[in-house]
Design a protein around this motif. Structure first.
Motif, PDB file in Angstrom:
ATOM      1  N   PRO A  12       0.843  -1.201   0.000  1.00  0.00           N
ATOM      2  CA  PRO A  12       0.000   0.000   0.000  1.00  0.00           C
ATOM      3  C   PRO A  12       0.876   1.247   0.000  1.00  0.00           C
ATOM      4  CG  PRO A  12       0.033  -1.012   2.172  1.00  0.00           C
ATOM      5  CD  PRO A  12       0.757  -1.944   1.246  1.00  0.00           C
ATOM      6  N   PRO A  13       0.303   2.406  -0.378  1.00  0.00           N
ATOM      7  CA  PRO A  13       1.107   3.638  -0.391  1.00  0.00           C
ATOM      8  C   PRO A  13       1.677   3.933   0.993  1.00  0.00           C
ATOM      9  CG  PRO A  13      -1.157   4.050  -1.148  1.00  0.00           C
ATOM     10  CD  PRO A  13      -1.064   2.627  -0.757  1.00  0.00           C
ATOM     11  N   SER A  14       2.887   4.448   1.000  1.00  0.00           N
ATOM     12  CA  SER A  14       3.544   4.759   2.268  1.00  0.00           C
ATOM     13  C   SER A  14       2.900   5.978   2.913  1.00  0.00           C
ATOM     14  CB  SER A  14       5.038   5.019   2.044  1.00  0.00           C
ATOM     15  OG  SER A  14       5.195   6.241   1.357  1.00  0.00           O
ATOM     16  N   ALA A  15       3.213   6.195   4.173  1.00  0.00           N
ATOM     17  CA  ALA A  15       2.682   7.350   4.901  1.00  0.00           C
ATOM     18  C   ALA A  15       3.166   8.647   4.261  1.00  0.00           C
ATOM     19  CB  ALA A  15       3.110   7.282   6.364  1.00  0.00           C
ATOM     20  N   ALA A  16       4.384   8.645   3.734  1.00  0.00           N
ATOM     21  CA  ALA A  16       4.911   9.851   3.093  1.00  0.00           C
ATOM     22  C   ALA A  16       4.113  10.184   1.835  1.00  0.00           C
ATOM     23  CB  ALA A  16       6.386   9.673   2.757  1.00  0.00           C
ATOM     24  N   GLU A  17       3.752   9.136   1.038  1.00  0.00           N
ATOM     25  CA  GLU A  17       2.967   9.373  -0.166  1.00  0.00           C
ATOM     26  C   GLU A  17       1.578   9.891   0.183  1.00  0.00           C
ATOM     27  OE1 GLU A  17       3.156   5.521  -1.904  1.00  0.00           O
ATOM     28  OE2 GLU A  17       4.994   5.942  -3.006  1.00  0.00           O
ATOM     29  N   ARG A  18       0.962   9.276   1.201  1.00  0.00           N
ATOM     30  CA  ARG A  18      -0.360   9.744   1.631  1.00  0.00           C
ATOM     31  C   ARG A  18      -0.268  11.167   2.161  1.00  0.00           C
ATOM     32  NH1 ARG A  18      -0.444   4.650   3.986  1.00  0.00           N
ATOM     33  NH2 ARG A  18      -0.193   5.572   6.035  1.00  0.00           N
ATOM     34  N   GLY A  19       0.773  11.484   2.913  1.00  0.00           N
ATOM     35  CA  GLY A  19       0.951  12.824   3.464  1.00  0.00           C
ATOM     36  C   GLY A  19       1.139  13.859   2.374  1.00  0.00           C
ATOM     37  N   GLY A  20       1.882  13.511   1.323  1.00  0.00           N
ATOM     38  CA  GLY A  20       2.092  14.437   0.210  1.00  0.00           C
ATOM     39  C   GLY A  20       0.797  14.745  -0.504  1.00  0.00           C
ATOM     40  N   ARG A  21      -0.027  13.694  -0.717  1.00  0.00           N
ATOM     41  CA  ARG A  21      -1.321  13.912  -1.356  1.00  0.00           C
ATOM     42  C   ARG A  21      -2.211  14.769  -0.473  1.00  0.00           C
ATOM     43  NH1 ARG A  21      -2.511   8.202  -2.152  1.00  0.00           N
ATOM     44  NH2 ARG A  21      -0.646   7.562  -3.223  1.00  0.00           N
ATOM     45  N   PHE A  22      -2.174  14.544   0.837  1.00  0.00           N
ATOM     46  CA  PHE A  22      -2.977  15.323   1.767  1.00  0.00           C
ATOM     47  C   PHE A  22      -2.590  16.792   1.705  1.00  0.00           C
ATOM     48  CE2 PHE A  22      -3.348  17.305   5.983  1.00  0.00           C
ATOM     49  CZ  PHE A  22      -4.719  17.291   6.106  1.00  0.00           C
ATOM     50  N   LEU A  23      -1.274  17.072   1.697  1.00  0.00           N
ATOM     51  CA  LEU A  23      -0.813  18.461   1.621  1.00  0.00           C
ATOM     52  C   LEU A  23      -1.263  19.106   0.319  1.00  0.00           C
ATOM     53  CD1 LEU A  23       2.809  18.439   3.036  1.00  0.00           C
ATOM     54  CD2 LEU A  23       0.828  19.595   3.968  1.00  0.00           C
ATOM     55  N   GLU A  24      -1.181  18.352  -0.781  1.00  0.00           N
ATOM     56  CA  GLU A  24      -1.579  18.891  -2.069  1.00  0.00           C
ATOM     57  C   GLU A  24      -3.075  19.192  -2.081  1.00  0.00           C
ATOM     58  OE1 GLU A  24      -1.009  16.231  -5.337  1.00  0.00           O
ATOM     59  OE2 GLU A  24      -0.885  17.882  -6.761  1.00  0.00           O
ATOM     60  N   GLU A  25      -3.906  18.261  -1.586  1.00  0.00           N
ATOM     61  CA  GLU A  25      -5.347  18.488  -1.542  1.00  0.00           C
ATOM     62  C   GLU A  25      -5.683  19.667  -0.637  1.00  0.00           C
ATOM     63  OE1 GLU A  25      -6.976  14.778  -0.290  1.00  0.00           O
ATOM     64  OE2 GLU A  25      -6.432  13.761  -2.154  1.00  0.00           O
ATOM     65  N   GLN A  26      -5.010  19.749   0.502  1.00  0.00           N
ATOM     66  CA  GLN A  26      -5.250  20.841   1.437  1.00  0.00           C
ATOM     67  C   GLN A  26      -4.880  22.178   0.784  1.00  0.00           C
ATOM     68  OE1 GLN A  26      -2.800  20.754   4.939  1.00  0.00           O
ATOM     69  NE2 GLN A  26      -4.254  21.923   6.133  1.00  0.00           N
ATOM     70  N   HIS A  27      -3.780  22.195   0.039  1.00  0.00           N
ATOM     71  CA  HIS A  27      -3.336  23.415  -0.614  1.00  0.00           C
ATOM     72  C   HIS A  27      -4.339  23.839  -1.690  1.00  0.00           C
ATOM     73  CE1 HIS A  27      -0.562  26.470  -1.918  1.00  0.00           C
ATOM     74  NE2 HIS A  27      -0.595  25.996  -3.145  1.00  0.00           N
TER      75      HIS A  27
END
Length: 161
Positions: free
Chosen positions: A127-142
């Motif tokens: 599954p996607p790593s926590a770093a990948e999920r975190g990057g997507r979260f930051l992008e969506e939040q931005h």
């Protein structure tokens, strides 16, 4: 011939003479507009204030911290309250993303230390790593924040096909 001018980090001059300041967010790879100023020194001090909010006391600034303490008593902040809050939110997001990256690296190191059986060649991808999920979260939040700012700014746009 133009006279030589002292250049400050995060500061540039408009062709009509006013000075503007902006700072780059290191993780989101975006620029944050700090404002327009009458002097290069004011724009540089605004950059320094933003850099200290985003990166802490080790930030690369235009003026030493001792100069800011002396000048800060005489004048108010160069940044608006809304901008200071925005910089704090970006800083918090950066800290959280860095923490998730450290956790993901630790988990990957722990997983690498346990040997995988050789018979799992056809196994499903991890599954996607926590770093990948975190990057997507930051992008969506931005993206959500940019939409909110556009809606709040009474910006009108006509889309032509």
């Amino acid at each position: 011939m133009a006279r030589p001018q002292q250049r400050y980090r995060g500061v540039r001059q408009r062709h009509w003479g006013s000075w503007v300041s902006e700072i780059r967010h290191p993780l989101l790879k975006t620029r944050i507009w700090l404002g327009t100023f009458e002097t290069a020194e004011d724009a540089a001090r605004a950059y320094d204030e933003a850099a200290r909010i985003m990166c802490g006391p080790r930030a690369r600034t235009n003026f030493p911290a001792a100069d800011v303490a002396g000048a800060g008593a005489a004048s108010s902040s160069f940044l608006s309250a809304a901008l200071v809050e925005k910089l704090h939110r970006f800083n918090l997001a950066s800290v959280q993303a860095a923490q998730r990256q450290r956790e993901a690296a630790a988990a990957a190191a722990a997983a690498a230390s346990t040997a995988m059986p050789l018979g799992d060649a056809g196994a499903a991808p991890p599954p996607p790593s926590a770093a990948e999920r975190g990057g997507r979260f930051l992008e969506e939040q931005h993206v959500e924040q940019m939409i909110e700012e556009l809606l709040d700014s009474n910006f009108s746009m006509e889309i032509c096909y």
